[in-house]
Design an enzyme around this catalytic site. Sequence first.
Site, PDB file in Angstrom:
ATOM      1  N   SER A   1       3.473   3.320  -9.388  1.00  0.00           N
ATOM      2  CA  SER A   1       3.333   2.029  -8.716  1.00  0.00           C
ATOM      3  C   SER A   1       2.658   0.980  -9.585  1.00  0.00           C
ATOM      4  CB  SER A   1       2.553   2.196  -7.409  1.00  0.00           C
ATOM      5  OG  SER A   1       1.266   2.680  -7.677  1.00  0.00           O
TER       6      SER A   1
ATOM      7  N   HIS B   1      -4.764   0.722  -7.705  1.00  0.00           N
ATOM      8  CA  HIS B   1      -3.993  -0.518  -7.592  1.00  0.00           C
ATOM      9  C   HIS B   1      -4.855  -1.722  -7.954  1.00  0.00           C
ATOM     10  CE1 HIS B   1      -0.515   0.936  -4.773  1.00  0.00           C
ATOM     11  NE2 HIS B   1      -0.382   1.349  -6.011  1.00  0.00           N
TER      12      HIS B   1
ATOM     13  N   ASP C   1      -0.617  -3.733  -0.094  1.00  0.00           N
ATOM     14  CA  ASP C   1      -0.904  -2.343   0.290  1.00  0.00           C
ATOM     15  C   ASP C   1      -1.215  -2.140   1.762  1.00  0.00           C
ATOM     16  OD1 ASP C   1      -0.488  -1.505  -2.213  1.00  0.00           O
ATOM     17  OD2 ASP C   1      -2.585  -1.315  -2.786  1.00  0.00           O
TER      18      ASP C   1
END
Lengths: 167, 180
Positions: free
Chosen positions: B57, B96, B123
Site C-alpha cells: 500500500s 501509512h 484509511d
Amino acid sequence: MHSFGYRANAVLTFAVTILAVMCTIASLSDNLNVPSPTADVKVLNINWFQKQPHGNDEVSLTLNISANLQSMFTWNTKQVFVFLAAEYETQQNSLNQVSLWDGIIPSKEHAKFWIHTTNKYRFTDQGSNLRGKEFNLTLHWHVMPKTGKMFAGKIVMPGYSLPEEYR
Amino acid sequence: MGWVGDAVESIKSLQIRQVLLQAVSLGMIVTSALIIWKGLMCVTGSESPVVVVLSGSMEPGFKRGDILFLHMSKAPIRAGEIVVFNVDGREIPIVHRVIKVHERKDTGEVDVLTKGDNNFGDDRLLYAQGQLWLQRHHIMGRAVGFLPYVGWVTIIMTEKPIIKYLLIGALGLLVVTSKD
C-alpha cells in the site's frame, strides 16, 4: 581452521560487512546535498464553499502549483513524495493541517513540474471556522532514499484567505 | 561422507566441560540478541523499533519485504510523516502516511487521518467501525530510516515455518559440533 565452512563463513561475513558499510556511506552522503527548491501556488478559483449537514465547513479550490525540486535528487534518492497542505489555526485547534494535493516524483526529469488541479482530498474543517479564514499553503516534501535515512522539508507560503460568505 | 563421520565422532567425544562451554556460548548469542533488541527499544522509544513492510500500500516507496526503522519521540505528529499505527481489533500494525492533522489547543491532543501512498482513498475504511480519526495512543512510531529487501528473511520464515526449523536445526548442529 581452514575448512570449507570457515572460509565460506569468513567470505559471507566480509561481504555483508562491506554491504552495510556501503549502505551507511550512501546514506551519509545525502547530508552533503543542500537542496534549494522553489515553489509557487495560486488559488485560481473557489469552486464552492458550504457547510455540510453535520456542521463542518468544506471548500473546493482550483489550484495552480508549480515547483522545481530537481536539487533534491542525489544518487541515493529513490523518489520524492511532495504534497501541498493548507495550514491554519482556529479557536479550538492550535494547528490544522489538511493535505490538498500530493504526488510522487520518480526521477529528476519529472521534478520540475506545473499542475492545474482541484483539491485531491477534501478540504474540510473540524467545525465551522472557515469563513474569512486566513491560511498558509505549505509545500512539504519527503525524500525517500534507496537506503538509509529519510529527509523532509517544506516551503511555507502565507497570505491566502477564504471568502466571508458561503457560495 | 567423511564430515558426517567426523561430526558423529565429535559428538561421541564430547566431555562435560565442553558441553557446558557450548551451552554458555549459545546462551550468550541468545542474550546478546535480546540485549540489542531491548536496547533499541530504549533508544528509539518505540515498542517495536524495526518493522517489516507486509503490504504494497505504500509502493513505490516501500515494497513488501523492506525494513523500516521507527522512532517515537515526544515531537508532535505532523502531516506527511509515515507512521505505524494499531487499530483496535486488528492484530497487524499498518504503515501509512499522515494526510490530515488537527491539534487541540487546550489539551494538545491530536486527531490524525492517514492514507497509503498507493491506495485510492484514505484509511477510514481500515479503522474500527465508526472511527474517524487516529489518536496519539494508536501510533507506535514514525518511520525514520529504510533498508530494502532485508525483511524477506522474516516473511519467508513466517510463511514457510519448515525453513525456519531447518535453519535452527542446522545452526544448532553447527554450534554443537564445532570444536572451538
